[in-house]
Write an enzyme that holds these catalytic residues in place. Sequence first.
Site, PDB file in Angstrom:
ATOM      1  CG  ASP A 129      -3.343   4.579   8.476  1.00  0.00           C
ATOM      2  OD1 ASP A 129      -2.229   5.104   8.678  1.00  0.00           O
ATOM      3  OD2 ASP A 129      -3.712   4.198   7.356  1.00  0.00           O
TER       4      ASP A 129
ATOM      5  CG  HIS B 139      -1.323   3.489   4.784  1.00  0.00           C
ATOM      6  ND1 HIS B 139      -2.503   3.064   5.375  1.00  0.00           N
ATOM      7  CD2 HIS B 139      -0.889   2.449   4.026  1.00  0.00           C
ATOM      8  CE1 HIS B 139      -2.771   1.819   4.986  1.00  0.00           C
ATOM      9  NE2 HIS B 139      -1.802   1.435   4.168  1.00  0.00           N
TER      10      HIS B 139
ATOM     11  CB  SER C 231      -0.966   0.005   1.187  1.00  0.00           C
ATOM     12  OG  SER C 231      -0.278  -0.176   2.407  1.00  0.00           O
TER      13      SER C 231
END
Length: 282
Positions: A230, A233, A32
């Site tokens: 979060d 990221h 990601s």
Amino acid sequence: MLQFFLCFILLAYPSPSSASISKHVFLLAGQSNMSGRGGVINDTWDGIVPPQCSPSPAVLRLDAALVWVEASEPLHRDMDPTKTCGVGPGMAFANRILDKDSNIRVVGLVPCAVGGTNITEWARGSFLYNQLVERTKVAVRGGGALSGLLWYQGESDTVMREDAEDYRGRLEKFFIDLRADLVSPSLPVVQVALASGAGPYEEMVREAQLGMNLPNVKCVDAKGLPLEPDTLHLTTPSQVQLGEMLADAFLQYLPGPIMSNAPKRFHNFVLDFFRKLTRHRH
């Protein structure tokens, strides 16, 4: 007669210069943080594109349909479609490469990253591996020069101790296999040491990344770059900084213009053949 033959061959297959290469192709693979989650909060991208990531006619993207289009954020929007993509490091990388090296006129980015993937999902023969190889082959058709792999992956391998312990061997095999299947044994690789992890074994994976000593594999360390709420990221500014770090690391590979390997090898083969034959005759 022999001299005539040699001149014919060298004129027919001249040693390429950077200017003769239609585009310099870079593979973007991993999970990601390579796909890009900069500016994504609660599954919504804020749409903010910093100047370092601005579109340019000199930066192309191979889309999911295997068509070259002008690149723009989010780069992985059609390659990681089940997730909300935002800003990644690719555009900042490409724009910095163009800014720093005038020999590179067009950058072709090949997005292949998929969020949440374990290193085992990139093993030779897997769907992701085969897709990466096939997209690369398409990308270099028509004069593209395969110039490097940007790799950012490993967060998913921090969850289980066994995965973290086996990470280095699995990653090394991935790089070796990929170079072999792309017939590019010296392919430059710039990988990222994790800024975060999904589990308790982050440092074990980071040690594997930072300690790798394969030829032509560099590592940039993302530790300390600011994260989204979060805590997994990278933020948009962090992705910009990372992209520029990747570009600077890649540029260290370059003593001169990048050249397409196959024609260069042929050119050198002909010269070596002629030298040996001349020595034999004398």
